[in-house]
Write an enzyme that holds these catalytic residues in place. Structure first.
Site, PDB file in Angstrom:
ATOM      1  N   HIS A   9       9.861   5.926   8.922  1.00 39.03           N
ATOM      2  CA  HIS A   9       8.467   6.484   8.174  1.00 39.03           C
ATOM      3  C   HIS A   9       8.537   5.828   6.944  1.00 39.03           C
ATOM      4  O   HIS A   9       9.580   5.858   6.248  1.00 39.03           O
ATOM      5  CB  HIS A   9       8.865   7.921   8.142  1.00 39.03           C
ATOM      6  CG  HIS A   9       7.646   8.600   7.357  1.00 39.03           C
ATOM      7  ND1 HIS A   9       8.064   9.615   6.207  1.00 39.03           N
ATOM      8  CD2 HIS A   9       6.455   8.691   7.533  1.00 39.03           C
ATOM      9  CE1 HIS A   9       6.805  10.110   5.966  1.00 39.03           C
ATOM     10  NE2 HIS A   9       5.986   9.449   6.640  1.00 39.03           N
ATOM     11  N   ASP A  38       1.773   2.827   4.990  1.00 37.99           N
ATOM     12  CA  ASP A  38       0.515   3.675   4.446  1.00 37.99           C
ATOM     13  C   ASP A  38      -0.147   2.359   3.749  1.00 37.99           C
ATOM     14  O   ASP A  38       0.539   1.670   3.034  1.00 37.99           O
ATOM     15  CB  ASP A  38       0.776   4.643   3.534  1.00 37.99           C
ATOM     16  CG  ASP A  38       1.697   5.649   3.974  1.00 37.99           C
ATOM     17  OD1 ASP A  38       1.148   6.461   4.950  1.00 37.99           O
ATOM     18  OD2 ASP A  38       2.941   6.025   3.837  1.00 37.99           O
ATOM     19  N   HIS A  51       1.827   4.968  -0.611  1.00 38.67           N
ATOM     20  CA  HIS A  51       1.668   6.276  -0.098  1.00 38.67           C
ATOM     21  C   HIS A  51       0.820   7.185  -0.900  1.00 38.67           C
ATOM     22  O   HIS A  51      -0.161   7.591  -0.489  1.00 38.67           O
ATOM     23  CB  HIS A  51       3.014   6.798   0.548  1.00 38.67           C
ATOM     24  CG  HIS A  51       2.553   8.348   0.794  1.00 38.67           C
ATOM     25  ND1 HIS A  51       2.306   9.426  -0.067  1.00 38.67           N
ATOM     26  CD2 HIS A  51       2.393   8.652   2.125  1.00 38.67           C
ATOM     27  CE1 HIS A  51       2.323  10.572   0.498  1.00 38.67           C
ATOM     28  NE2 HIS A  51       2.136  10.197   2.030  1.00 38.67           N
ATOM     29  N   GLU A 111      -1.050   3.488   8.985  1.00 41.46           N
ATOM     30  CA  GLU A 111      -1.790   4.700   8.365  1.00 41.46           C
ATOM     31  C   GLU A 111      -2.810   4.226   7.306  1.00 41.46           C
ATOM     32  O   GLU A 111      -2.331   3.851   6.013  1.00 41.46           O
ATOM     33  CB  GLU A 111      -0.713   5.663   7.946  1.00 41.46           C
ATOM     34  CG  GLU A 111      -1.860   7.185   7.410  1.00 41.46           C
ATOM     35  CD  GLU A 111      -1.082   8.179   7.013  1.00 41.46           C
ATOM     36  OE1 GLU A 111       0.276   8.380   6.874  1.00 41.46           O
ATOM     37  OE2 GLU A 111      -1.849   9.190   6.533  1.00 41.46           O
TER      38      GLU A 111
HETATM   39  O1  G3P Z   1       2.026   8.926   9.734  1.00 44.28           O
HETATM   40  C1  G3P Z   1       2.621  10.146   9.662  1.00 44.28           C
HETATM   41  C2  G3P Z   1       2.964  10.520   8.356  1.00 44.28           C
HETATM   42  O2  G3P Z   1       3.104   9.340   7.586  1.00 44.28           O
HETATM   43  C3  G3P Z   1       1.821  11.230   7.738  1.00 44.28           C
HETATM   44  O3  G3P Z   1       1.922  11.847   6.440  1.00 44.28           O
HETATM   45  O4  G3P Z   1       2.184  11.774   3.940  1.00 44.28           O
HETATM   46  O5  G3P Z   1       4.079  10.694   5.226  1.00 44.28           O
HETATM   47  O6  G3P Z   1       1.485   9.773   5.051  1.00 44.28           O
HETATM   48  P1  G3P Z   1       2.375  10.995   5.122  1.00 44.28           P
HETATM   49 MG    MG Z   2       2.094   7.998   6.213  1.00 43.70          MG
END
Ligand code: G3P
Ligand code: MG
Length: 251
Positions: A9, A38, A51, A111
């Site tokens: 992540h 992201d 992000h 993302e």
């Molecule tokens: O893609 C899953 C996750 O990254 C979604 O939440 O806020 O960590 O981008 P966030």
């Molecule tokens: Mg994310």
């Protein structure tokens, strides 16, 4: 159970600053060849890897990046907030990530953040991301995900060959999810882990969609999800989940 892909992540964000090339390299160094990351855009349309909607938390500068250009990236330090060891770490562009993926054999769940500047900039972001991804080596794998399902629908129409996944917080996973995914043209549902049940996993699979769950850091839960047959697990500590049943870094 084989086939559950581990995704780091924002890169391996416990060992290096999130969403930097160092974090992506850390994933590879630990045997993980899928990352989640992201993407949003600078004011000049350049897609960047970040992000938050502001620079405050993860760089040496405050405020929005919607009024910056690519030249301003040279002044940004995305590493010092994490550790002096990473001082001067750049905010990567999507172009740099694509080059890194091609060079290192990395795969990415990208993302798309819900750009807050309106329709015109959102459409420009979609088109610029598609243009950058055209440079990806065909051997590389990519999934495009977003909480903004309208954006994702437009993305799928403009790039039908790229797999897309609808992100859902548990509170927003209403009973119309199948209709939503079919309308989007989605390939995956990316549910939040909280309160996800075996029954819901089965329903999503029976509807024909793959499942990548976020964000799973507990080994027992990761093992359970892998045994339920989810296709992917997105984790902050993917390096600690390598040994659990079924979960592995896909080659
Ligand atoms: O893609 C899953 C996750 O990254 C979604 O939440 O806020 O960590 O981008 P966030
Ligand atoms: Mg994310």
């Amino acid at each position: 159970m084989a086939g559950c892909t581990l995704m780091a992540h924002r890169g391996l964000n416990t060992l290096a600053p999130e969403n930097t090339i160092s974090a992506f390299q850390a994933a590879l160094d630990n045997g993980i060849n899928w990352i989640e990351t992201d993407v949003d855009a600078l004011g000049d349309g350049t897609p960047i890897i970040i992000h938050d909607t502001s620079l405050d938390r993860t760089t040496n500068r405050a405020g929005s990046y919607y009024d910056l250009t690519a030249a301003d990236l040279l002044q940004l330090d995305a590493g010092s907030w994490f550790s002096p060891q990473f001082a001067g770490e750049p905010v990567p562009t999507l172009r740099q990530l694509v080059q890194f993926m091609n060079e290192k054999g990395l795969n990415a769940n990208i993302e798309i953040k819900s750009n807050e500047q309106g329709k015109k900039e959102t459409l420009r972001l979609i088109d610029n991301i598609i243009a950058e991804l055209e440079e990806l080596n065909p051997a590389r794998k990519v999934i495009i995900s977003s909480f903004n399902h309208v954006l994702l629908h437009i993305f799928k129409q403009r790039a039908p060959k790229l797999p897309v996944g609808c992100l859902y917080e548990t509170v927003a996973l209403y009973d119309d999810w199948k209709s939503m995914l079919e309308l989007v043209g989605a390939d995956y549902l990316h549910p939040e882990d909280n309160f996800l049940t075996a029954e819901r996993v089965k329903e999503i699979h029976q509807a024909g969609f793959g499942i990548n769950v976020w964000t799973v850091d507990d080994p027992g839960r990761a093992n359970q999800l892998a045994n339920w047959g989810v296709e992917g697990i997105i984790s902050n500590v993917a390096n600690t989940l390598m040994g659990i049943t079924g979960a592995e870094s896909e080659k």
